[in-house]
Design an enzyme around this catalytic site. Structure first.
Site, PDB file in Angstrom:
ATOM      1  N   LYS A 291     -45.969 -40.823 -23.443  1.00  0.00           N
ATOM      2  CA  LYS A 291     -46.512 -41.782 -24.414  1.00  0.00           C
ATOM      3  C   LYS A 291     -47.503 -42.743 -23.749  1.00  0.00           C
ATOM      4  O   LYS A 291     -47.577 -42.811 -22.515  1.00  0.00           O
ATOM      5  CB  LYS A 291     -45.341 -42.545 -25.051  1.00  0.00           C
ATOM      6  CG  LYS A 291     -44.393 -41.637 -25.842  1.00  0.00           C
ATOM      7  CD  LYS A 291     -43.307 -42.438 -26.540  1.00  0.00           C
ATOM      8  CE  LYS A 291     -42.388 -41.520 -27.332  1.00  0.00           C
ATOM      9  NZ  LYS A 291     -41.411 -42.282 -28.150  1.00  0.00           N
TER      10      LYS A 291
ATOM     11  N   TYR B  73     -45.217 -38.133 -36.816  1.00  0.00           N
ATOM     12  CA  TYR B  73     -43.911 -38.779 -37.015  1.00  0.00           C
ATOM     13  C   TYR B  73     -43.539 -38.887 -38.496  1.00  0.00           C
ATOM     14  O   TYR B  73     -42.759 -39.763 -38.870  1.00  0.00           O
ATOM     15  CB  TYR B  73     -43.911 -40.167 -36.383  1.00  0.00           C
ATOM     16  CG  TYR B  73     -43.641 -40.165 -34.884  1.00  0.00           C
ATOM     17  CD1 TYR B  73     -42.423 -39.716 -34.374  1.00  0.00           C
ATOM     18  CD2 TYR B  73     -44.585 -40.645 -33.977  1.00  0.00           C
ATOM     19  CE1 TYR B  73     -42.161 -39.734 -33.009  1.00  0.00           C
ATOM     20  CE2 TYR B  73     -44.327 -40.665 -32.601  1.00  0.00           C
ATOM     21  CZ  TYR B  73     -43.116 -40.201 -32.138  1.00  0.00           C
ATOM     22  OH  TYR B  73     -42.838 -40.224 -30.789  1.00  0.00           O
TER      23      TYR B  73
ATOM     24  N   PHE C 289     -39.440 -48.984 -38.410  1.00  0.00           N
ATOM     25  CA  PHE C 289     -40.289 -49.027 -37.215  1.00  0.00           C
ATOM     26  C   PHE C 289     -41.514 -48.095 -37.310  1.00  0.00           C
ATOM     27  O   PHE C 289     -42.282 -47.987 -36.355  1.00  0.00           O
ATOM     28  CB  PHE C 289     -39.478 -48.724 -35.951  1.00  0.00           C
ATOM     29  CG  PHE C 289     -38.724 -47.407 -35.980  1.00  0.00           C
ATOM     30  CD1 PHE C 289     -39.360 -46.202 -35.703  1.00  0.00           C
ATOM     31  CD2 PHE C 289     -37.359 -47.390 -36.255  1.00  0.00           C
ATOM     32  CE1 PHE C 289     -38.671 -44.996 -35.712  1.00  0.00           C
ATOM     33  CE2 PHE C 289     -36.651 -46.182 -36.281  1.00  0.00           C
ATOM     34  CZ  PHE C 289     -37.321 -44.976 -36.007  1.00  0.00           C
TER      35      PHE C 289
ATOM     36  N   ARG D 291     -34.099 -33.175 -23.116  1.00  0.00           N
ATOM     37  CA  ARG D 291     -33.530 -34.410 -23.682  1.00  0.00           C
ATOM     38  C   ARG D 291     -32.589 -35.076 -22.673  1.00  0.00           C
ATOM     39  O   ARG D 291     -32.514 -36.301 -22.596  1.00  0.00           O
ATOM     40  CB  ARG D 291     -32.852 -34.129 -25.026  1.00  0.00           C
ATOM     41  CG  ARG D 291     -33.897 -33.778 -26.102  1.00  0.00           C
ATOM     42  CD  ARG D 291     -33.288 -33.437 -27.432  1.00  0.00           C
ATOM     43  NE  ARG D 291     -32.742 -34.600 -28.119  1.00  0.00           N
ATOM     44  CZ  ARG D 291     -33.470 -35.494 -28.783  1.00  0.00           C
ATOM     45  NH1 ARG D 291     -34.785 -35.381 -28.833  1.00  0.00           N
ATOM     46  NH2 ARG D 291     -32.891 -36.505 -29.402  1.00  0.00           N
TER      47      ARG D 291
ATOM     48  N   THR E 162     -32.714 -42.468 -26.389  1.00  0.00           N
ATOM     49  CA  THR E 162     -33.897 -43.132 -26.971  1.00  0.00           C
ATOM     50  C   THR E 162     -33.974 -44.589 -26.530  1.00  0.00           C
ATOM     51  O   THR E 162     -35.029 -45.076 -26.125  1.00  0.00           O
ATOM     52  CB  THR E 162     -33.821 -43.076 -28.520  1.00  0.00           C
ATOM     53  OG1 THR E 162     -33.726 -41.711 -28.911  1.00  0.00           O
ATOM     54  CG2 THR E 162     -35.040 -43.707 -29.158  1.00  0.00           C
TER      55      THR E 162
ATOM     56  N   ARG F  41     -36.125 -42.315 -18.970  1.00  0.00           N
ATOM     57  CA  ARG F  41     -36.153 -43.586 -19.714  1.00  0.00           C
ATOM     58  C   ARG F  41     -35.406 -44.692 -18.975  1.00  0.00           C
ATOM     59  O   ARG F  41     -35.841 -45.845 -18.976  1.00  0.00           O
ATOM     60  CB  ARG F  41     -35.607 -43.372 -21.123  1.00  0.00           C
ATOM     61  CG  ARG F  41     -36.623 -42.629 -22.008  1.00  0.00           C
ATOM     62  CD  ARG F  41     -35.992 -42.147 -23.275  1.00  0.00           C
ATOM     63  NE  ARG F  41     -36.969 -41.616 -24.226  1.00  0.00           N
ATOM     64  CZ  ARG F  41     -36.630 -40.824 -25.226  1.00  0.00           C
ATOM     65  NH1 ARG F  41     -35.375 -40.466 -25.408  1.00  0.00           N
ATOM     66  NH2 ARG F  41     -37.563 -40.385 -26.057  1.00  0.00           N
TER      67      ARG F  41
ATOM     68  N   ASN G   5     -40.862 -45.997 -24.945  1.00  0.00           N
ATOM     69  CA  ASN G   5     -39.822 -45.358 -24.131  1.00  0.00           C
ATOM     70  C   ASN G   5     -40.336 -44.158 -23.329  1.00  0.00           C
ATOM     71  O   ASN G   5     -39.614 -43.216 -23.054  1.00  0.00           O
ATOM     72  CB  ASN G   5     -38.602 -45.004 -24.998  1.00  0.00           C
ATOM     73  CG  ASN G   5     -38.942 -44.050 -26.133  1.00  0.00           C
ATOM     74  OD1 ASN G   5     -40.093 -43.679 -26.323  1.00  0.00           O
ATOM     75  ND2 ASN G   5     -37.939 -43.636 -26.874  1.00  0.00           N
TER      76      ASN G   5
ATOM     77  N   HIS H 165     -41.431 -38.417 -25.183  1.00  0.00           N
ATOM     78  CA  HIS H 165     -40.872 -37.846 -26.407  1.00  0.00           C
ATOM     79  C   HIS H 165     -40.523 -36.392 -26.120  1.00  0.00           C
ATOM     80  O   HIS H 165     -41.230 -35.726 -25.356  1.00  0.00           O
ATOM     81  CB  HIS H 165     -41.902 -37.893 -27.543  1.00  0.00           C
ATOM     82  CG  HIS H 165     -41.517 -37.051 -28.722  1.00  0.00           C
ATOM     83  ND1 HIS H 165     -40.686 -37.503 -29.711  1.00  0.00           N
ATOM     84  CD2 HIS H 165     -41.815 -35.757 -29.035  1.00  0.00           C
ATOM     85  CE1 HIS H 165     -40.491 -36.526 -30.597  1.00  0.00           C
ATOM     86  NE2 HIS H 165     -41.171 -35.459 -30.202  1.00  0.00           N
TER      87      HIS H 165
ATOM     88  N   GLU I 298     -43.976 -29.344 -33.916  1.00  0.00           N
ATOM     89  CA  GLU I 298     -44.657 -30.251 -32.979  1.00  0.00           C
ATOM     90  C   GLU I 298     -45.605 -29.511 -32.028  1.00  0.00           C
ATOM     91  O   GLU I 298     -46.676 -30.018 -31.698  1.00  0.00           O
ATOM     92  CB  GLU I 298     -43.610 -31.041 -32.190  1.00  0.00           C
ATOM     93  CG  GLU I 298     -42.847 -32.010 -33.082  1.00  0.00           C
ATOM     94  CD  GLU I 298     -41.864 -32.894 -32.339  1.00  0.00           C
ATOM     95  OE1 GLU I 298     -41.332 -33.823 -32.951  1.00  0.00           O
ATOM     96  OE2 GLU I 298     -41.620 -32.652 -31.130  1.00  0.00           O
TER      97      GLU I 298
HETATM   98  P1  CMP Z   1     -39.030 -40.622 -30.116  1.00  0.00           P
HETATM   99  O1  CMP Z   1     -38.043 -39.778 -29.402  1.00  0.00           O
HETATM  100  O2  CMP Z   1     -40.467 -40.337 -29.901  1.00  0.00           O
HETATM  101  O3  CMP Z   1     -38.726 -40.573 -31.701  1.00  0.00           O
HETATM  102  C1  CMP Z   1     -39.013 -41.634 -32.587  1.00  0.00           C
HETATM  103  C2  CMP Z   1     -39.468 -42.865 -31.876  1.00  0.00           C
HETATM  104  O4  CMP Z   1     -39.392 -44.068 -32.613  1.00  0.00           O
HETATM  105  C3  CMP Z   1     -38.581 -43.139 -30.666  1.00  0.00           C
HETATM  106  O5  CMP Z   1     -38.784 -42.157 -29.683  1.00  0.00           O
HETATM  107  C4  CMP Z   1     -39.031 -44.550 -30.306  1.00  0.00           C
HETATM  108  O6  CMP Z   1     -40.244 -44.543 -29.578  1.00  0.00           O
HETATM  109  C5  CMP Z   1     -39.343 -45.142 -31.688  1.00  0.00           C
HETATM  110  N1  CMP Z   1     -38.376 -46.143 -32.127  1.00  0.00           N
HETATM  111  C6  CMP Z   1     -38.666 -47.447 -32.315  1.00  0.00           C
HETATM  112  N2  CMP Z   1     -37.612 -48.133 -32.745  1.00  0.00           N
HETATM  113  C7  CMP Z   1     -36.606 -47.252 -32.858  1.00  0.00           C
HETATM  114  C8  CMP Z   1     -35.258 -47.358 -33.264  1.00  0.00           C
HETATM  115  N3  CMP Z   1     -34.716 -48.526 -33.646  1.00  0.00           N
HETATM  116  N4  CMP Z   1     -34.506 -46.252 -33.239  1.00  0.00           N
HETATM  117  C9  CMP Z   1     -35.056 -45.058 -32.867  1.00  0.00           C
HETATM  118  N5  CMP Z   1     -36.333 -44.906 -32.475  1.00  0.00           N
HETATM  119  C10 CMP Z   1     -37.107 -45.986 -32.465  1.00  0.00           C
END
Ligand code: CMP
Length: 139
Positions: free
Chosen positions: A9, A49, A57, A85, A91, A102, A112, A115, A126
């Site tokens: 990211k 997304y 968010f 993962r 996350t 992470r 974070n 992805h 994707e």
């Molecule tokens: P990702 O795995 O890319 O999938 C969705 C993204 O939303 C997650 O990583 C974070 O970058 C973002 N995100 C922001 N806030 C939240 C939240 N509260 N819970 C989950 N994902 C979040």
């Protein structure tokens, strides 16, 4: 399906951890079979997304994902979705296990660093979002 989509990211690119992420992929029996750097538009980030469009968010996430260059990769290997993962960690970096990407580099639940697709169906969507057939190598 033994392929997944990985994104480094905008925060990961800004922190200069592209090489670190690649090293962790390659040293865990996973192979990079496609890779490029690009910057998404807000609309492209919203499309990527789309499953999260009702989440509170969503607007902030898509602004962030369009805020700078990203590195997108297709990764191949045995159990690659679960394995990648595991390498990424939870996350929320505060809940991520020691030694995960992470835990080591993220500072924010949104920013974070990486992805990874969460299922074979998501991976298919994707991967096709960023790469056509001719851009994916067979190794
Ligand atoms: P990702 O795995 O890319 O999938 C969705 C993204 O939303 C997650 O990583 C974070 O970058 C973002 N995100 C922001 N806030 C939240 C939240 N509260 N819970 C989950 N994902 C979040």
């Amino acid at each position: 399906m033994k392929r997944t989509l990985s994104i480094i990211k905008p925060d990961g690119v800004a922190k200069d951890v592209i090489g670190e992420v690649i090293k962790r992929i390659e040293s865990n029996q996973l192979k990079i079979i496609a890779m490029k750097m690009l910057q998404m538009t807000k609309t492209q980030a919203e499309g990527f997304y789309a499953v999260h469009k009702e989440r509170p968010f969503f607007d902030s996430l898509t602004d962030f994902m369009a805020s700078g260059p990203i590195v997108v990769m297709v990764i191949e290997g045995k159990n690659v979705i679960d394995k990648y993962r595991e390498l990424m960690g939870a996350t929320n970096f505060e809940e991520a296990a020691e030694g995960t990407i992470r835990k080591d580099f993220a500072t924010d639940i949104e920013k974070n660093v990486v992805h990874g697709s969460d299922s074979p169906e998501t991976a298919a969507f994707e991967i096709a979002y960023f790469f056509n057939t001719f851009e994916i190598a067979s190794r």
